[in-house]
Design a protein around this motif. Structure first.
Motif, PDB file in Angstrom:
ATOM      1  N   SER A 162     113.326 -55.674 -19.567  1.00 49.04           N
ATOM      2  CA  SER A 162     113.012 -56.877 -18.782  1.00 49.04           C
ATOM      3  C   SER A 162     112.389 -56.682 -17.376  1.00 49.04           C
ATOM      4  N   LEU A 163     111.617 -55.585 -17.147  1.00 46.43           N
ATOM      5  CA  LEU A 163     111.059 -55.137 -16.012  1.00 46.43           C
ATOM      6  C   LEU A 163     110.097 -56.283 -15.835  1.00 46.43           C
ATOM      7  N   SER A 164     109.391 -56.694 -14.722  1.00 41.72           N
ATOM      8  CA  SER A 164     108.651 -57.609 -14.515  1.00 41.72           C
ATOM      9  C   SER A 164     107.698 -57.139 -13.206  1.00 41.72           C
ATOM     10  N   GLY A 165     106.521 -57.711 -12.801  1.00 38.20           N
ATOM     11  CA  GLY A 165     105.715 -57.412 -11.748  1.00 38.20           C
ATOM     12  C   GLY A 165     104.883 -56.292 -12.029  1.00 38.20           C
ATOM     13  N   CYS A 166     104.508 -55.590 -10.982  1.00 36.12           N
ATOM     14  CA  CYS A 166     103.149 -54.526 -11.106  1.00 36.12           C
ATOM     15  C   CYS A 166     104.170 -53.349 -11.065  1.00 36.12           C
ATOM     16  N   LEU A 167     103.476 -52.379 -11.486  1.00 44.32           N
ATOM     17  CA  LEU A 167     103.832 -50.966 -11.312  1.00 44.32           C
ATOM     18  C   LEU A 167     103.661 -50.375  -9.874  1.00 44.32           C
ATOM     19  N   PRO A 168     104.671 -50.193  -9.353  1.00 42.20           N
ATOM     20  CA  PRO A 168     104.274 -49.525  -7.627  1.00 42.20           C
ATOM     21  C   PRO A 168     103.580 -48.520  -7.505  1.00 42.20           C
ATOM     22  N   PRO A 169     102.508 -48.537  -6.573  1.00 45.54           N
ATOM     23  CA  PRO A 169     101.675 -47.365  -6.678  1.00 45.54           C
ATOM     24  C   PRO A 169     102.534 -45.927  -6.439  1.00 45.54           C
ATOM     25  N   GLU A 170     103.771 -45.987  -5.946  1.00 45.10           N
ATOM     26  CA  GLU A 170     104.601 -44.714  -5.575  1.00 45.10           C
ATOM     27  C   GLU A 170     104.835 -44.081  -6.963  1.00 45.10           C
ATOM     28  N   ILE A 171     104.676 -44.827  -8.082  1.00 46.70           N
ATOM     29  CA  ILE A 171     104.890 -44.126  -9.245  1.00 46.70           C
ATOM     30  C   ILE A 171     104.215 -42.903  -9.548  1.00 46.70           C
ATOM     31  N   GLY A 172     102.909 -42.875  -9.015  1.00 45.12           N
ATOM     32  CA  GLY A 172     101.744 -41.769  -8.781  1.00 45.12           C
ATOM     33  C   GLY A 172     102.314 -40.580  -8.045  1.00 45.12           C
ATOM     34  N   PHE A 173     103.390 -40.751  -7.440  1.00 41.33           N
ATOM     35  CA  PHE A 173     104.004 -39.413  -6.497  1.00 41.33           C
ATOM     36  C   PHE A 173     104.841 -38.863  -7.322  1.00 41.33           C
ATOM     37  N   LEU A 174     105.245 -39.294  -8.577  1.00 39.81           N
ATOM     38  CA  LEU A 174     106.054 -38.235  -9.448  1.00 39.81           C
ATOM     39  C   LEU A 174     105.354 -37.328 -10.000  1.00 39.81           C
ATOM     40  N   TYR A 175     104.814 -36.285  -9.311  1.00 42.83           N
ATOM     41  CA  TYR A 175     103.741 -35.133  -9.719  1.00 42.83           C
ATOM     42  C   TYR A 175     104.259 -34.439 -10.842  1.00 42.83           C
ATOM     43  N   LYS A 176     105.518 -34.227 -11.240  1.00 43.53           N
ATOM     44  CA  LYS A 176     106.100 -33.264 -12.281  1.00 43.53           C
ATOM     45  C   LYS A 176     106.321 -34.246 -13.508  1.00 43.53           C
ATOM     46  N   LEU A 177     105.950 -35.588 -13.530  1.00 38.61           N
ATOM     47  CA  LEU A 177     106.214 -36.310 -14.530  1.00 38.61           C
ATOM     48  C   LEU A 177     105.311 -35.956 -15.836  1.00 38.61           C
ATOM     49  N   LYS A 178     106.173 -35.854 -16.971  1.00 41.35           N
ATOM     50  CA  LYS A 178     105.425 -35.475 -18.311  1.00 41.35           C
ATOM     51  C   LYS A 178     105.641 -36.556 -19.369  1.00 41.35           C
ATOM     52  N   VAL A 179     106.736 -37.555 -19.116  1.00 40.40           N
ATOM     53  CA  VAL A 179     106.844 -38.688 -19.841  1.00 40.40           C
ATOM     54  C   VAL A 179     107.050 -39.952 -19.140  1.00 40.40           C
ATOM     55  N   LEU A 180     106.174 -40.934 -19.288  1.00 43.70           N
ATOM     56  CA  LEU A 180     106.523 -42.175 -18.670  1.00 43.70           C
ATOM     57  C   LEU A 180     106.208 -43.270 -19.893  1.00 43.70           C
ATOM     58  N   ASP A 181     107.426 -44.184 -19.911  1.00 42.90           N
ATOM     59  CA  ASP A 181     107.350 -45.060 -21.051  1.00 42.90           C
ATOM     60  C   ASP A 181     107.854 -46.275 -20.306  1.00 42.90           C
ATOM     61  N   VAL A 182     107.328 -47.383 -20.205  1.00 43.93           N
ATOM     62  CA  VAL A 182     107.529 -48.640 -19.782  1.00 43.93           C
ATOM     63  C   VAL A 182     106.982 -49.704 -20.843  1.00 43.93           C
ATOM     64  N   SER A 183     107.210 -49.331 -22.057  1.00 42.88           N
ATOM     65  CA  SER A 183     106.735 -50.216 -22.943  1.00 42.88           C
ATOM     66  C   SER A 183     107.984 -51.389 -23.162  1.00 42.88           C
ATOM     67  N   PHE A 184     107.405 -52.532 -23.778  1.00 43.19           N
ATOM     68  CA  PHE A 184     108.285 -53.823 -24.179  1.00 43.19           C
ATOM     69  C   PHE A 184     109.044 -54.021 -22.818  1.00 43.19           C
ATOM     70  N   ASN A 185     108.234 -54.576 -22.081  1.00 43.45           N
ATOM     71  CA  ASN A 185     108.540 -55.234 -20.905  1.00 43.45           C
ATOM     72  C   ASN A 185     107.588 -56.450 -20.360  1.00 43.45           C
ATOM     73  N   LYS A 186     107.811 -56.942 -19.115  1.00 43.63           N
ATOM     74  CA  LYS A 186     106.768 -57.949 -18.689  1.00 43.63           C
ATOM     75  C   LYS A 186     105.851 -57.542 -17.691  1.00 43.63           C
ATOM     76  N   LEU A 187     105.830 -56.254 -17.481  1.00 40.34           N
ATOM     77  CA  LEU A 187     104.806 -55.721 -16.380  1.00 40.34           C
ATOM     78  C   LEU A 187     103.544 -56.481 -16.411  1.00 40.34           C
ATOM     79  N   MET A 188     102.831 -56.555 -15.394  1.00 46.11           N
ATOM     80  CA  MET A 188     101.729 -57.220 -15.214  1.00 46.11           C
ATOM     81  C   MET A 188     100.738 -56.468 -14.140  1.00 46.11           C
ATOM     82  N   GLY A 189      99.358 -57.012 -14.140  1.00 44.19           N
ATOM     83  CA  GLY A 189      98.633 -56.855 -13.219  1.00 44.19           C
ATOM     84  C   GLY A 189      97.851 -55.287 -13.548  1.00 44.19           C
ATOM     85  N   PRO A 190      96.871 -55.126 -12.517  1.00 43.04           N
ATOM     86  CA  PRO A 190      96.031 -53.702 -12.972  1.00 43.04           C
ATOM     87  C   PRO A 190      97.062 -52.398 -12.744  1.00 43.04           C
TER      88      PRO A 190
END
Length: 405
Positions: A247-275
């Motif tokens: 049930s996450l909402s709003g935008c993805l924060p730019p700071e998520i791009g700082f997770l430089y070791k990230l291999k899997v990012l799954d935010v599906s089935f939420n209410k996230l929006m914006g570019p």
């Protein structure tokens, strides 16, 4: 002599010695008689014996007979019980691990489990243990791995796990825990945090932070709110972040791009929006990206599609209106790609113009309204935008990629 006969004789001798001590002891009550043991016995294994016998008494169903041989003082021979030399004295054997995974055992955890002070590993995956966790588990100061997944535990987040100084692996998924997630959880030096598929509510703690977690799975809870920018504090360790159906909402924060070791990012089935934040183009290690079933809009950047390790990209059921450069033909690079039900004019299986115009005419400014509120954002027009399809509830036997669900 056959091993079985030797073991039987050994147990007989122990019992005879025990009986002799009880008969000769004077001025002691019956409770004391039960605890008398020979001078040569191991006091730590005796404590383990008391704990395991107390546990056996509150096991109501054991269809696979895992605890049938939990008889007598030789606890190191019990099924699922593993002994090892003590860390402080290698000459002393202690109970260092218990593994009853997939036992289908019904019962609860008694206070006496706090007597297992040398325990480093406790695995109870896929049973029917219920109730709340005893506070006495805080005595397990050496516990390194705790797996209570696929059971029927209830109550608020078990605060006792916050008092386990050596804990690195925590798995509470598929239980009935409820209420808020304490921010103190993320101050611990945990490597893996699995708390998905419970009844946790409220929001992801705004002061979420940590230095060591490589895997965090919050999926299938009702957390709501935004993903806090402090997620960036996991930059030096986090490899998998799964926030599916929270049930996450709003935008993805730019700071998520700082997770430089990230291999899997799954935010599906939420209410996230914006570019999408352009900072995603910096996730050079990313292999799997799932943004499906949200309300994202704008462009799918070429920098995202050009990430060198991508294997799977799913952006279906959003409102993207343009795929830039290589994003138009990711499958040509051998990348699994799903962009159905967006607003891409040149692609098949897209949304109708009416659905798309509700979003295009009211763009979200993520810098001004990172959580989607305020004028000009989805806060004033959300009723006009179809909500994402509900997330299917995965059972404990479902196979979901990644496998942490």
């Amino acid at each position: 002599m056959a091993p079985f006969s030797f073991s039987f004789l050994f147990l007989l001798l122990l019992q005879s010695s025990f009986l002799f001590n009880c008969l000769t002891a004077k001025h002691h009550d019956d409770h004391h008689h039960q605890r008398v043991r020979s001078p040569n016995s191991n006091p730590r294994l005796h404590q383990a014996f008391l704990a395991l016998q107390a546990w056996k008494k509150v096991i109501y169903s054991d269809p696979k007979n895992h605890t049938t041989n939990w008889v007598g003082p030789s606890v190191c021979n019990y099924f699922g019980v593993y002994c090892a030399p003590s860390l402080d004295d290698p000459k002393i054997q202690v109970v260092a691990g218990i593994d009853l995974n997939h036992g289908d055992i019904a019962g609860f955890l008694p206070n006496e489990l706090g007597l297992l002070a040398d325990l480093a590993l406790l695995h109870l995956n896929s049973n029917r243990f219920c109730g709340i966790l005893p506070q006495s588990l805080a005595n397990l100061s050496l516990l390194f791995e705790l797996d209570l997944s696929n059971n029927r535990f209830v109550g608020p987040f078990p605060s006792v796990v916050l008092h386990l100084p050596k804990l690195k692996y925590l798995d509470l998924r598929f239980n009935e825990f409820e209420g808020p997630i304490p921010s103190e959880l993320f101050n611990k030096s945990l490597d893996a945090i699995f708390i998905n598929s419970n009844r946790f509510t409220n929001i992801i703690p705004r002061n979420i932070g940590g230095k060591s977690a490589s895997v965090i799975v919050f999926a299938n809870n009702n957390l709501k709110g935004c993903l806090p920018p402090t997620i960036a504090s996991f930059a030096n360790s986090l490899e998998e972040l799964l926030l599916i159906n929270t049930s996450l909402s709003g935008c993805l924060p730019p700071e998520i791009g700082f997770l430089y070791k990230l291999k899997v990012l799954d935010v599906s089935f939420n209410k996230l929006m914006g570019p999408l934040p352009y900072s995603l183009t910096g996730l050079a290690q990313l292999e799997q990206l799932n943004l499906a079933h949200n309300m994202f809009s704008g462009n799918l950047y070429e920098g995202i599609c050009s990430l060198p390790n991508l294997e799977n990209v799913t952006v279906s059921y959003n409102y993207f209106c343009e795929e830039v450069g290589i994003c138009q033909n990711l499958t040509a690079k051998g990348i699994a790609f799903d962009d159905r039900r967006n607003c891409l004019p040149e692609k098949p299986f897209q949304r109708s113009k009416k659905e798309c115009s509700a979003v295009v005419e009211r763009p979200v400014d993520c810098f001004e309204h990172p959580c989607g509120g305020g004028g000009g954002g989805y806060g004033s027009s959300i009723a006009a935008v179809p909500a994402p399809a509900p997330m299917p509830i995965f059972s404990s036997s479902s196979v979901v990629a990644p496998s942490h669900l």
